[in-house]
Design an enzyme around this catalytic site. Structure first.
Site, PDB file in Angstrom:
ATOM      1  N   GLY A 105      57.368   3.649  50.991  1.00 34.83           N
ATOM      2  CA  GLY A 105      58.586   3.643  52.086  1.00 34.83           C
ATOM      3  C   GLY A 105      60.105   3.318  51.387  1.00 34.83           C
ATOM      4  O   GLY A 105      60.687   3.579  51.883  1.00 34.83           O
TER       5      GLY A 105
ATOM      6  N   ARG B 164      64.739   5.368  39.656  1.00 34.02           N
ATOM      7  CA  ARG B 164      63.777   5.016  40.614  1.00 34.02           C
ATOM      8  C   ARG B 164      63.984   3.512  41.362  1.00 34.02           C
ATOM      9  O   ARG B 164      64.665   2.717  40.606  1.00 34.02           O
ATOM     10  CB  ARG B 164      62.387   4.769  39.962  1.00 34.02           C
ATOM     11  CG  ARG B 164      61.964   5.963  39.110  1.00 34.02           C
ATOM     12  CD  ARG B 164      60.877   5.421  38.135  1.00 34.02           C
ATOM     13  NE  ARG B 164      60.786   6.512  37.275  1.00 34.02           N
ATOM     14  CZ  ARG B 164      59.641   7.285  36.733  1.00 34.02           C
ATOM     15  NH1 ARG B 164      58.447   6.929  37.502  1.00 34.02           N
ATOM     16  NH2 ARG B 164      59.606   8.170  35.809  1.00 34.02           N
TER      17      ARG B 164
ATOM     18  N   TYR C 197      36.600 -28.746  58.646  1.00 39.23           N
ATOM     19  CA  TYR C 197      35.932 -27.215  58.529  1.00 39.23           C
ATOM     20  C   TYR C 197      36.767 -26.329  59.212  1.00 39.23           C
ATOM     21  O   TYR C 197      37.510 -26.651  60.143  1.00 39.23           O
ATOM     22  CB  TYR C 197      34.381 -27.295  58.931  1.00 39.23           C
ATOM     23  CG  TYR C 197      34.332 -27.587  60.540  1.00 39.23           C
ATOM     24  CD1 TYR C 197      34.389 -26.706  61.305  1.00 39.23           C
ATOM     25  CD2 TYR C 197      34.279 -28.941  60.948  1.00 39.23           C
ATOM     26  CE1 TYR C 197      34.424 -26.922  62.585  1.00 39.23           C
ATOM     27  CE2 TYR C 197      34.136 -29.079  62.180  1.00 39.23           C
ATOM     28  CZ  TYR C 197      34.156 -28.165  63.236  1.00 39.23           C
ATOM     29  OH  TYR C 197      33.987 -28.274  64.500  1.00 39.23           O
TER      30      TYR C 197
ATOM     31  N   CYS D 200      37.937 -23.703  65.848  1.00 40.29           N
ATOM     32  CA  CYS D 200      36.644 -22.507  66.287  1.00 40.29           C
ATOM     33  C   CYS D 200      37.426 -21.449  66.640  1.00 40.29           C
ATOM     34  O   CYS D 200      36.636 -20.488  67.281  1.00 40.29           O
ATOM     35  CB  CYS D 200      35.792 -23.108  67.068  1.00 40.29           C
ATOM     36  SG  CYS D 200      36.293 -23.834  68.858  1.00 40.29           S
TER      37      CYS D 200
ATOM     38  N   MET E  32      62.607   4.207  48.292  1.00 40.99           N
ATOM     39  CA  MET E  32      63.267   5.536  47.762  1.00 40.99           C
ATOM     40  C   MET E  32      62.192   6.277  46.597  1.00 40.99           C
ATOM     41  O   MET E  32      61.878   5.314  45.741  1.00 40.99           O
ATOM     42  CB  MET E  32      64.387   5.492  47.296  1.00 40.99           C
ATOM     43  CG  MET E  32      65.205   6.926  47.128  1.00 40.99           C
ATOM     44  SD  MET E  32      66.709   6.983  46.372  1.00 40.99           S
ATOM     45  CE  MET E  32      66.005   7.088  44.624  1.00 40.99           C
TER      46      MET E  32
ATOM     47  N   HIS F  99      37.391  -6.963  76.130  1.00 39.93           N
ATOM     48  CA  HIS F  99      36.111  -7.498  76.067  1.00 39.93           C
ATOM     49  C   HIS F  99      35.021  -6.925  74.948  1.00 39.93           C
ATOM     50  O   HIS F  99      34.415  -7.602  74.300  1.00 39.93           O
ATOM     51  CB  HIS F  99      35.427  -7.370  77.464  1.00 39.93           C
ATOM     52  CG  HIS F  99      33.904  -7.697  77.705  1.00 39.93           C
ATOM     53  ND1 HIS F  99      33.056  -7.088  77.679  1.00 39.93           N
ATOM     54  CD2 HIS F  99      33.381  -9.112  77.871  1.00 39.93           C
ATOM     55  CE1 HIS F  99      31.932  -7.757  77.759  1.00 39.93           C
ATOM     56  NE2 HIS F  99      32.178  -8.950  77.768  1.00 39.93           N
TER      57      HIS F  99
ATOM     58  N   ARG G  89      51.535  -1.521  36.067  1.00 40.03           N
ATOM     59  CA  ARG G  89      51.718  -2.593  37.187  1.00 40.03           C
ATOM     60  C   ARG G  89      50.339  -2.932  37.528  1.00 40.03           C
ATOM     61  O   ARG G  89      49.527  -2.075  37.218  1.00 40.03           O
ATOM     62  CB  ARG G  89      52.575  -1.921  38.263  1.00 40.03           C
ATOM     63  CG  ARG G  89      52.208  -0.893  39.097  1.00 40.03           C
ATOM     64  CD  ARG G  89      52.809  -0.235  40.188  1.00 40.03           C
ATOM     65  NE  ARG G  89      52.329   0.776  40.836  1.00 40.03           N
ATOM     66  CZ  ARG G  89      52.806   1.633  41.864  1.00 40.03           C
ATOM     67  NH1 ARG G  89      53.972   1.261  42.225  1.00 40.03           N
ATOM     68  NH2 ARG G  89      52.094   2.577  42.307  1.00 40.03           N
TER      69      ARG G  89
ATOM     70  N   SER H  57      37.335 -30.199  68.115  1.00 41.78           N
ATOM     71  CA  SER H  57      37.320 -28.804  67.631  1.00 41.78           C
ATOM     72  C   SER H  57      38.404 -28.112  68.289  1.00 41.78           C
ATOM     73  O   SER H  57      38.681 -28.090  69.329  1.00 41.78           O
ATOM     74  CB  SER H  57      36.033 -28.108  67.838  1.00 41.78           C
ATOM     75  OG  SER H  57      36.296 -26.631  67.241  1.00 41.78           O
TER      76      SER H  57
ATOM     77  N   LYS I  94      58.414  -2.533  38.615  1.00 41.05           N
ATOM     78  CA  LYS I  94      58.550  -1.430  37.757  1.00 41.05           C
ATOM     79  C   LYS I  94      59.455  -1.880  36.505  1.00 41.05           C
ATOM     80  O   LYS I  94      58.989  -1.309  35.326  1.00 41.05           O
ATOM     81  CB  LYS I  94      58.897  -0.192  38.484  1.00 41.05           C
ATOM     82  CG  LYS I  94      58.831   1.106  37.682  1.00 41.05           C
ATOM     83  CD  LYS I  94      59.550   2.290  38.479  1.00 41.05           C
ATOM     84  CE  LYS I  94      58.914   2.496  39.737  1.00 41.05           C
ATOM     85  NZ  LYS I  94      57.810   3.623  39.733  1.00 41.05           N
TER      86      LYS I  94
END
Lengths: 916, 916
Positions: B111, B102, B889, B869, B113, B463, B347, B802, B32
């Site tokens: 969260g 501020r 990969y 994986c 001030m 599951h 901003r 993998s 800010k």
């Protein structure tokens, strides 16, 4: 020049020159071949012969089971040499040379091919022998023996088929004759019958050509190296598959040429007790296999001194000479042929642990070997039998059934089936053995007072087995034939029923369950054994501590020479007496308390005054119960620690904070759950709901270890309070206390910091309150791969590491010890893994983490104390690995402390993993 | 010179010079502060003010919550400067300067001030304002607002206490008035009441001295940095705690000075859709907090264009200028005071994933940024919402309850409670949602045909959740308020009952369960998104594959740009249709078969002909059943593989052999067990005994993975047969197949060698039979620490690795994903662990093993293909780590493929883990 595959006994110097050492000769010629060659060199009367090398065997396999090039020619040449020395000729009916063919690997190995005797016999040479000895019956018997042995051993025909024929003849016409009673003609008939069996079973005519016989016998010896029993034996005994076996071909001498002939085996000392007497047995007018087969009962060597005094004296001289020469007990074979002694074998004698110690000590006293040699000579594992009572080997036993030898030692006691009954019977002065289908943590109080445990189910790592080994009590587990009938307080096996109060004996070293009271022989650390262990400690540099949870364990550990406690599992104290009630109160109210505490935090964050007031009211009761239970436990644990510190005066004691998941402390069975509900004044449903809530899919990887202490900091604080209060009390009494508080299952520095800060704060508080300025350390178990990988970070907070190799093995290998039974035995059998990693430390995988952890940890904190407290701490090869890795100490069950001390001494003497 | 703690807005050049970069300025002054200073520099109308640096905040904490030395003097000096610029004086009743205070951290943070406005007011200055504005009511209202805000925000008094007083006045005498209707006198009374409340609650007199007010406000801003909500927010958003917050003190301007005044907020583009229009809202005659608080309904900016055209035009010009200047969408605050526009904030605007992509694409088209910038600008995780249908944000919903957002996307369907019912309803053309207390593997066939799942129990890794994410179906799990009544086929929550067949909608991205059919917006890979993903692939170098178990999954994966399949779990196919019957047959008869096979081996070794004959007879039936079941499965799996290979024409497909423990395939409930017994023609007892026998304490570490294939080689062979038969079939049809067979849970080279030899032998056999010469590879999952530690050995056999990071995380950290719920959330909350390691790869611990494995593996086999994986393969930070570690990969759920592609592209562009 072609490669030399065959060495005459007289060419031992060539072999030694080529191999560069006697150990090399043994590798090349096998133990048996090296022995006879060495005796030949020393001028002892050894029948001439030669050895086909282990290299030839390996080449045979590399070659697709073909003899290596040139080998057969060298065999023929060697045979010529033997013919010249003996004046006999192989296959010559006029003066035939007969030979024995024996396998002989570097290490003596049952399961390898047995000896084939009398090779070279056929219809013609049999006649020659008959003529030469003027004893047709002898010739006929020799031939019968040869056909039988060759058929069974070389051609693989089932032995009982031959025995049936023998029995048929012995029993002919209702007679009951010995084999010596059979006539020459009968023996010839028998030989013919044998040949028919061979033709039928093996599908070939019995080979009449002596050279064919020799070729087949050599092939059979090579083949037996990869036989199932040999492979099994090597697996169990950790002998490498690529050593190969040698083949010894030696001129036959005959112990069955009449009553002036004999054959026997002997040890230069008693291999069971170590006593310094020539110890052995022999048979007059017999061949070697008769002694082994037990056809007649052999006589002791004292009888030989009477019967053939000259041969006996000569043999005794050689025996003494050989023991002095090899500086170790020798296992000898001999034959007397018409009064003349022949030496057939010398090798290092196998012996019991008891004998090994006595012989080593005696040899030192006799000036034969140094203390160093003595320490290196005894297998650490062999000490085990000296550390527990054992069943008198002379006793006649009535064995009911056999289970797994789950915890060594033997004990007798009256059978009980319920842990509470065990306590009552024991209180009345009875010795009891607890028999259960399987045991659970809540049986602990009953196990504590029992002499031994017997279970129908569960393996070597079942609850009963682990607790038994920890307590040093005998245990036979998984005796699958027994059926426990709790209702009628009895068990049965194989048709026999044993009722409560009846005596049985169990041998946890063999797995035998015996009816009645078997006579026992006690363990003792005195005498030879004590002297030996003193020498051990002279060479040892690494510390040895014990895992001990009670003052009693601690006392035993000190008696066995432990230099501190490497692992005191505080939760094992939670089961004693009515403590479990307080533990359960702590769990049940703790759950409520923590839930409400979280709600309270939420309400406070939200500034919800009404809710804050409401929860503050609700939390009061569980808080009171929870903290009350903790207070009770703190008091009881303080007493325990005082007891342990007193026993360990001047030695360090590592105490681990609570480790197992909480559900392990709650009862499994509804009756007990109901009981608990009543005691706690809550409903059965609430108890069951709590148990359900605490259920875990993989408890091994669940809510346990420091995770408990982080969520329930009050438990850690309670335990720290008990430890340091005890320390202050002891210090006041002039006892030197060295407490080391160990936080389990740490995977991250933050976890340790959280717990260590609570322990340290408690310590400082108690120092201030008591005015006692005890020293202490805070450290951690390294039992998760992540902890080893991040040991440099963790050592910022940890003043010591202790490797929990049980759990580290489970996590590193992803293998639950409780569940591995379905595949691990097969893995070891099929050599996918060399050893069971829960018995022998997996040096390659888990060991790599061990090395990393030590190196990283000391990088941060050079003075870091590092030890191991998994069950591997008492396994000799693992102990040696720990030494090489630079650990400060190993810690094991009190009953394995001498084993660990010996292994550590051998490691310090540079002993590597044995070349097997 | 003293350290500079305070920067005037006009001193931005000094700040930039000192910090060396604009990012540095943002770190120092906060987002800010940097914004207003930058706008000041650009000549935009910004009320004068100054910023206290984040350094001051950090120093404040380092100092034990004291202002750093010199700071307050610098504040006073800066205030002087502001007084000069404005011609007003702080605390001067004649012409008082009022300021706002501020907080302003580097990253925008709810969260922290809130703003305190009108600071500087007290009884005297209020009079001054009244005089100057000739508007006593305005002054009284400003004072009331200030006391209220200061009381709530700086002094921490609960806000509703003030609201109650306000309501009391508004409702006075039964009226229903707006706050604008309150009189000046009433407002003064209210202010006095507020002060009493403050005195009572905060225990202090309301500070009348403006300097005290300022000092307290600055302290409160600093304090809010370590407030609970701020800490929580930083934890969730992975922002470092040591950044600190700046404090902005700025001259007040007033949007509430009459109908020529206004205050508002705006985005330069629509932050929800990305549409290129100035988007915002404002209130006439109001202060900023009124917009936020929703006291009155704000108007859209179009109205401002009508109401105050000059101010609107000026604002529009600035908005466009600022977006061009910052090259990104801006989030602006403005105030119009008596017709004059003031800019209060600029901003970077937060935006939805959809908007982020559209804006980035538009910006590239507008020439504002490069493609590279565009690719770096979109948060990979934000793409998630583009990949699933979502509920139309404009729809009015009737939310029944909210559970865990377990698998993203939204769906509507008719409620069913039984998997069989699901199949029947689906067959009749209905869209269904399966509602269960929890799901189990045997529900798979019902899950397959459902649109979404809703469960009452189970977490993010239950599951239902795992299956749903794999299938890309929405899932709300653990909706604790619902009660499922299977008997009556209905469920209820919060008093509402929903019966079978009724429509509900679930939003798996928010966890909402909605009554009726909610209108949905579809996902699409076309348009802007498609274009954007093309650019992504231009920069990406690492491959991205998908985890897909069925042809349908494979098709989705290809649509989302997967370049192959990184994990095809063959056992997932075991549940489809009536296959499970064959699987269960295989298990039941396989157990008997293997037991008898072992007995047969024993009998053969013992040459016990009678026993051999007996067992050979016994084994016949289980063998027939076992091999028969395998044959059936082979046929079915072949079809599956053909389907998958066709979808993946030209791309590699990694197929994993059977992995889960066998008991997972057996039914849990007695009814089903009875059913199974009947189907198999065996007793219920036999079924239950088998289930009992297969029970494991820690199935995660049990008899699974390659351990199964080693003990049951026929299963591995069956699977290899199915794979290669499918490959040969496809090749015949001209489809390019690249099968890679992956052996799971390998911990030792020997295990892999055992399994690989079977796979290779089968491949060669099928090549010969089919005449098709397909290429293939055999590799392994690295999912045990031991495998990573011994990767050099394992790479001798493995052609690819993998990483199964799910299991590798479980074993390395010793943490069961199923059981960690009791402590892991608390660990993350208390920062013992930074992240949930099952969501974000634990780079320090597990990552170390990853690095070791790659390095050791490539040491042996430089061309080794290495991928991942585990579920981490779709988590952006983890993907970037994989890139840095040199993986070939990553493989993830099809629905996360675009996210992985973007993360991989950003990694290739050198993007580090973001500095937050």
């Amino acid at each position: 020049m072609a490669h030399k595959w065959v060495y005459l006994f007289t060419e031992v110097n060539d072999a030694e020159k080529r191999m560069g050492s006697w150990d090399g000769v043994r590798s090349l010629l096998g133990g048996k071949g090296a022995g006879v060659a060495d005796m030949t060199r020393a001028g002892l009367p050894v029948p001439p012969g030669f050895t086909i090398t282990t290299e030839a065997c390996n080449e045979y396999y590399a070659n697709g089971k073909q003899f290596p090039e040139g080998m057969w020619d060298q065999v023929l040449a060697a045979l010529k040499d033997v013919e010249q020395r003996t004046g006999k000729k192989f296959g010559d009916p006029t003066n035939p040379l007969l030979v024995s063919v024996r396998s002989g690997a570097k290490f003596s190995m049952p399961g390898m091919m047995d000896t084939v005797l009398n090779l070279g016999l056929n219809a013609q040479t049999k006649q020659g022998i008959a003529r030469l000895t003027n004893n047709p019956r002898f010739a006929a018997d020799a031939y019968r023996r040869f056909v039988q042995l060759f058929g069974k051993i070389v051609l693989g025909v089932a032995g009982d088929k031959f025995e049936h024929v023998m029995d048929e003849y012995k029993e002919k016409g209702g007679q009951h004759r010995q084999d010596t009673d059979l006539s020459s003609e009968e023996l010839d008939q028998i030989s013919e019958r044998f040949k028919q069996i061979i033709k039928q079973d093996a599908g070939i005519e019995f080979p009449e050509d002596p050279y064919d016989q020799l070729k087949m016998a050599i092939g059979a010896v090579f083949g037996s190296w990869m036989g199932r029993r040999a492979i099994d034996y090597r697996r169990v005994n950790k002998i490498a598959d690529n050593l190969g076996t040698a083949v010894n071909v030696q001129t036959m001498v005959f112990g069955n040429m009449g009553n002036d002939s004999a054959t026997g085996v002997a040890f230069t000392r008693n291999p069971a007790t170590g006593e310094n007497i020539l110890y052995g047995e022999y048979l007059t007018n017999a061949q070697g296999e008769d002694v082994v087969a037990g056809v007649r009962t052999p006589k002791g060597l004292d009888d030989l001194a009477q019967e053939m005094p000259a041969a006996y004296q000569e043999f005794k001289t050689y025996a003494e000479r050989l023991e002095k020469y090899y500086k170790d007990i020798q296992d000898l074979e001999f034959t007397v042929e018409r009064g003349k002694l022949y030496m057939l074998q010398t090798r290092t004698g196998k012996r019991t642990g008891r004998a090994a110690v006595k012989i080593a000590v005696d040899h030192v006293h006799e000036g034969l070997i140094s203390k160093r040699d003595a320490v290196l000579r005894v297998e650490p594992a062999a000490l085990d039998q000296l550390l527990h009572p054992s069943i008198d080997p002379k006793a006649k036993l009535s064995v009911l059934t056999t289970g797994l030898p789950a915890s060594p030692g033997a004990a007798s006691g009256q059978v009980v089936f319920d842990p509470d009954d065990a306590v009552n019977w024991a209180r009345d002065g009875h010795k009891v053995i607890l028999v259960r289908t399987e045991t659970a943590p809540e049986d602990f109080h009953g196990m504590e007072v029992s002499q031994a445990f017997l279970t129908a189910r569960g393996g070597m790592t079942s609850h009963a087995a682990v607790v038994a080994r920890g307590m040093g009590k005998p245990c036979v587990a998984g005796a699958g034939e027994i059926r426990v009938d709790y209702k009628n307080k009895q068990f049965s096996a194989n048709g026999t029923t044993v009722k409560e109060g009846e005596w049985i004996s169990v041998d946890g070293s063999t797995g035998q369950v015996i009816l009645g009271q078997a006579p026992l022989v006690d363990a003792s650390m005195s005498g030879d054994f004590g002297e030996f262990m003193q020498w051990v400690d002279e060479f040892r540099t690494m510390g040895v501590r014990a895992n001990a949870d009670t003052p009693r364990d601690a006392r035993v550990a000190r008696q066995f020479g432990a230099e501190g406690i490497g692992l005191c599992r505080t939760e094992h104290m939670f089961f004693g007496g009515d403590r479990i009630d307080s533990v359960r109160q702590m769990i049940l109210s703790g759950l409520d308390y923590k839930r409400l505490e979280r709600e309270l935090n939420g309400a406070q964050a939200a500034k919800d005054e009404a809710r804050i007031a409401e929860i503050t009211r609700q939390i009061e009761e569980p808080k009171r119960l929870y903290l009350g239970a903790l207070d009770k436990l703190a008091g009881m644990q303080t007493e325990d620690f005082v007891g342990i510190f007193k026993e360990m005066d001047g030695y360090p004691v590592i105490i681990r904070t609570i480790d197992p998941p909480l559900h392990e402390f709650l009862p499994h069975e509804e009756a007990e759950q109901r009981d608990l509900a009543q005691k706690m004044g809550i409903t059965l449903e609430k108890v069951q709901a709590t148990i359900e809530q605490l259920h875990e899919f993989n408890p091994m990887l669940g809510f346990r270890g420091c995770r408990l202490g982080i969520i329930y900091p009050e438990i850690t604080e309670m335990q720290a309070r008990a430890i340091f209060t005890a320390a202050a009390d002891c210090l006041k009494q002039g006892i030197k206390v060295i407490p080391e508080v160990m936080i389990p299952l740490v995977g991250d520095l933050n976890e340790l910091t959280d717990q260590a800060s609570k322990v340290r704060a408690t310590a400082e508080k108690i120092k201030a309150e008591s005015g006692q300025n005890f020293e202490y350390m805070v450290g951690t178990m390294i039992e998760l791969p992540r902890a080893a990988l991040l040991a440099d970070e963790i050592a910022r907070e940890a003043e010591f590491f202790s490797y929990g190799t049980n759990d580290l093995t489970q996590t590193t290998m992803g293998m639950s010890r409780d569940d591995a039974g379905r595949f691990l035995p097969l893995y070891v059998e099929r050599k996918i893994l060399k050893d069971d990693p829960f018995q022998v430390l997996d040096q390659k995988g888990v060991g790599k983490l061990l090395e990393m952890g030590v190196q990283l940890g000391r990088q941060t904190r050079p003075e870091l104390e590092v030890g191991i407290c998994g069950e591997h701490g008492g396994e000799p090869e693992s102990v040696k690995f720990c030494y090489r890795t630079g650990l400060n100490y190993v810690s094991c069950s009190p009953y394995r402390v001498p084993i660990a001390r010996l292994a550590a001494a051998q490691a310090a003497l540079g002993d590597k993993t044995r070349d097997k």
